[in-house]
Design an enzyme around this catalytic site. Structure first.
Site, mmCIF file in Angstrom:
data_model
loop_
_atom_site.group_PDB
_atom_site.id
_atom_site.type_symbol
_atom_site.label_atom_id
_atom_site.label_comp_id
_atom_site.label_asym_id
_atom_site.label_seq_id
_atom_site.Cartn_x
_atom_site.Cartn_y
_atom_site.Cartn_z
ATOM 1 N N ASN A 13 39.083 39.453 30.674
ATOM 2 C CA ASN A 13 40.200 39.207 31.590
ATOM 3 C C ASN A 13 41.380 38.563 30.886
ATOM 4 O O ASN A 13 41.217 37.741 29.989
ATOM 5 C CB ASN A 13 39.741 38.288 32.728
ATOM 6 C CG ASN A 13 40.818 38.118 33.773
ATOM 7 O OD1 ASN A 13 41.198 39.083 34.430
ATOM 8 N ND2 ASN A 13 41.342 36.910 33.910
ATOM 9 N N VAL A 14 42.580 38.979 31.319
ATOM 10 C CA VAL A 14 43.812 38.317 30.898
ATOM 11 C C VAL A 14 44.459 37.783 32.173
ATOM 12 O O VAL A 14 44.926 38.563 33.008
ATOM 13 C CB VAL A 14 44.767 39.293 30.181
ATOM 14 C CG1 VAL A 14 46.002 38.543 29.690
ATOM 15 C CG2 VAL A 14 44.066 39.985 29.025
ATOM 16 N N GLY A 15 44.446 36.470 32.344
ATOM 17 C CA GLY A 15 44.931 35.880 33.583
ATOM 18 C C GLY A 15 46.008 34.844 33.326
ATOM 19 O O GLY A 15 46.242 34.426 32.193
ATOM 20 N N ARG A 19 47.799 27.864 36.076
ATOM 21 C CA ARG A 19 48.523 26.650 35.702
ATOM 22 C C ARG A 19 47.582 25.761 34.893
ATOM 23 O O ARG A 19 46.380 25.674 35.189
ATOM 24 C CB ARG A 19 49.065 25.942 36.930
ATOM 25 C CG ARG A 19 48.082 25.032 37.623
ATOM 26 C CD ARG A 19 48.755 24.326 38.796
ATOM 27 N NE ARG A 19 47.951 23.223 39.251
ATOM 28 C CZ ARG A 19 47.729 22.950 40.536
ATOM 29 N NH1 ARG A 19 48.244 23.707 41.485
ATOM 30 N NH2 ARG A 19 47.006 21.906 40.880
ATOM 31 N N HIS A 47 39.442 34.009 41.129
ATOM 32 C CA HIS A 47 39.947 34.385 39.807
ATOM 33 C C HIS A 47 38.806 34.814 38.893
ATOM 34 O O HIS A 47 37.726 34.223 38.909
ATOM 35 C CB HIS A 47 40.677 33.200 39.151
ATOM 36 C CG HIS A 47 41.985 32.866 39.780
ATOM 37 N ND1 HIS A 47 42.568 31.619 39.680
ATOM 38 C CD2 HIS A 47 42.849 33.616 40.507
ATOM 39 C CE1 HIS A 47 43.717 31.614 40.321
ATOM 40 N NE2 HIS A 47 43.918 32.815 40.837
ATOM 41 N N GLU A 85 54.408 23.901 43.205
ATOM 42 C CA GLU A 85 53.843 25.254 43.195
ATOM 43 C C GLU A 85 54.806 26.311 43.754
ATOM 44 O O GLU A 85 55.900 25.995 44.218
ATOM 45 C CB GLU A 85 52.536 25.273 44.004
ATOM 46 C CG GLU A 85 51.297 24.977 43.156
ATOM 47 C CD GLU A 85 50.939 26.154 42.242
ATOM 48 O OE1 GLU A 85 51.625 27.197 42.311
ATOM 49 O OE2 GLU A 85 49.982 26.026 41.449
#
Lengths: 74, 476
Positions: free
Chosen positions: B161-163, B166, B183, B274
């Site tokens: 995975n490329v996520g 924060r 996620h 956020e």
């Protein structure tokens, strides 16, 4: 010097400016708040720190855990 | 020519007149964030910002707002910078049809120029870290492409995975990472913890614009962000091997940070301003121990201001939030014309559609709520006619204000799931959701014969002199 956010007195110097004597970055040993010495008073001084964003040990203790810790199954 | 790194993208922005270099001395706080906000408020075509004279630093460079406007997004897509948003939407949809495009493996990544390991690591020596919003709990990274693998299937390229998460810098070699249960990184961490193991993880910073966008886009668990990046950039995405943990990482990154999420460990993090325009509150989050950092000489710290919308995040995530919803809806309801879910990461959907039968728009709204994005976001769904451009809010407000009658056009569903950062959810993560049917009724809806069916389709206009005697032209 105490933490602006939680008033704890164990403060580490995390970084100093590459140009000597301009600023330092401090970190709180309890709430992990981090700030630069040149920041405005509402971020860097206990007296100036906004009341609504101050925290206590209880706030830290009661914070939700995310994601939930998985227990080893083997 | 597709961008292989941040620097070639900045060159293209500069060539398009979309890069403003600021050489005057600025303070890290609050000047950098204030400049980012000022740029974002200037217009939706404002330039990226590049700072190289930051008080107390030597050789530090900070890039902000790199995708902070539609013109910059157009530059990232290598289309004309005046391309309308709707056209970029359909161009993205067209390119995505070519997924997957296999990666290109390259040697000698520029980030291999320098490296540091173990207790010699101090992130503050490498990056000019700074605070984004006044009450943030510290200095955050919110713009990285974070790579992790499924511990139960580590050789599966698609599950790598490329996520984008924060991350709060907590010390010279310690970072908290905010990853929620949906996620992929949280799934990977859960599997590692169940095995009693730490989770190897890699943070890459300062990337080309397409993988930056991909990292923030939700895909199916086994779909590769790199292979989608290849489709969108219309060329294989270049990767290299991270030297310590062996993961595939962008070849062109400015900084590559390797380490592990320590099993069973959570520490207090936050708050953080956020995407909702509100602070997040504090949480106990996973802890990354950094074991190796590789970086280009004098790396550019590419950061993203996030806070009260619109921010760069809304440009980065806007279209890529819309497109999966559009494709999922279109597959089952070909009447759907376009989807605008660009506001607050998709808390509102606006869908334009033809109507197959009376009441059809409510079916559209209900289905939208059960798309993957609808499950955790999608609090308000507005459905409009096919002739209304959902990206033109003047048209949408016309439709809502004139077509919508709560007596028959309002659907409310109690206690559904929403992203827990939604500040209005109560308790956090639970909300009612609504559908607003702002379409024109069609048979057998009994209102189908009402005046709602008689809009002024052509606006009054003046014509050439020989037609002036016809006066304003309208069509009933």
């Amino acid at each position: 010097m105490n933490c602006p956010r939680c008033d704890h007195n164990a403060i580490d110097t995390v970084a100093t400016s590459p140009v000597p004597g301009v600023w330092e970055v401090y970190g709180c040993g309890r709430c992990s708040y981090m700030w630069r010495s040149t920041e405005p008073a509402d971020r860097s001084i206990r007296e100036g720190y906004p009341v609504e964003f101050r925290i206590t040990q209880a706030d830290i203790d009661n914070a939700i855990i995310e994601p939930e810790i998985q227990v080893p199954t083997r | 020519m597709p961008y292989s790194d941040l620097r070639s993208y900045l060159d293209a922005l500069n060539a398009n007149g979309q890069l403003l270099s600021i050489t005057e001395k600025v303070k890290a706080e609050p000047d950098l964030s204030a400049a980012a906000v000022a740029g974002l408020r200037m217009s939706d075509r404002s330039p990226a910002l590049l700072f190289d004279n930051i008080e107390g630093f030597t050789n530090a460079r900070v890039a902000l707002n790199t995708i902070g406007s539609w013109a910059n997004l157009a530059t990232a897509l290598e289309v004309d910078i005046k391309t309308p948003v709707r056209d970029m939407f359909f161009e993205w949809v067209r390119r995505a049809e070519n997924f997957p495009i296999a990666v290109e493996r390259r040697d000698n990544p520029p980030w291999a120029e320098n490296s540091v390991e173990g207790d010699d690591i101090n992130l503050f020596d490498i990056l000019p870290l700074f605070r984004l919003n006044a009450a943030d709990g510290g200095f955050f990274l919110d713009n990285g492409a974070v790579v992790s693998r499924d511990p139960d299937d580590p050789d599966n390229f698609g599950k790598q995975n490329v996520g984008c998460y924060r991350m709060q810098v907590k010390g010279p070699r310690k970072i908290n990472i905010f990853t929620v249960p949906v996620h992929d990184a949280a799934i990977h961490l859960g599997k590692a913890e169940a095995r009693g193991e730490d989770l190897p993880i890699c943070i890459t910073l300062g990337n080309d614009p397409i993988i930056k966008i991909m990292a923030g886009t939700p895909f199916a668990y086994d779909q590769s962000e790199y292979e989608m990046a290849g489709a969108i950039r219309q060329a294989p995405f270049p990767v290299a091997t991270a030297p310590l943990i062996g993961f595939d990482v962008p070849w062109g990154s400015e900084v590559v940070i390797e380490g592990v999420l320590e099993a069973g460990k959570r520490e207090f993090e936050g708050p953080f301003g956020e995407f909702t325009g509100h602070y997040s509150g504090g949480r106990k989050l996973p802890v990354m121990r950094i074991d190796k950092v590789s970086y280009r000489t004098n790396p550019i710290f590419e950061h993203l201001y996030i806070g009260m919308p619109w921010t760069e995040l809304d440009y980065v995530a806007g279209l890529t939030t819309c497109i999966p919803i559009y494709k999922q809806m279109k597959a089952e309801f070909p009447e759907v014309q376009a989807v605008n879910a660009m506001y607050s990461n998709g808390l509102i959907f606006i869908i334009s559609t033809k109507r197959r039968y009376g009441g059809f728009a409510k079916d559209i709204g209900l289905r939208a709520l059960t798309t993957p994005r609808g499950l955790g976001m999608g609090k308000i769904v507005i459905v409009v006619d096919e002739g209304v451009d959902p990206f033109d809010l003047q048209q949408v407000m016309w439709a809502v204000s004139t077509k919508f009658n709560p007596a028959g056009d309002f659907v409310r569903i109690p206690n559904l799931c929403v992203q827990d950062l939604d500040p209005a959810s109560q308790p956090a993560g639970i909300t009612d959701k609504i559908i607003i049917d702002a379409t024109t009724p069609v048979s057998p809806d009994l209102r189908a014969t009402s005046t709602l069916r008689s809009p002024i389709r052509r606006r009054p206009r003046t014509g050439p002199p020989n037609s002036l005697r016809c006066g304003p032209e309208t069509e009933l």
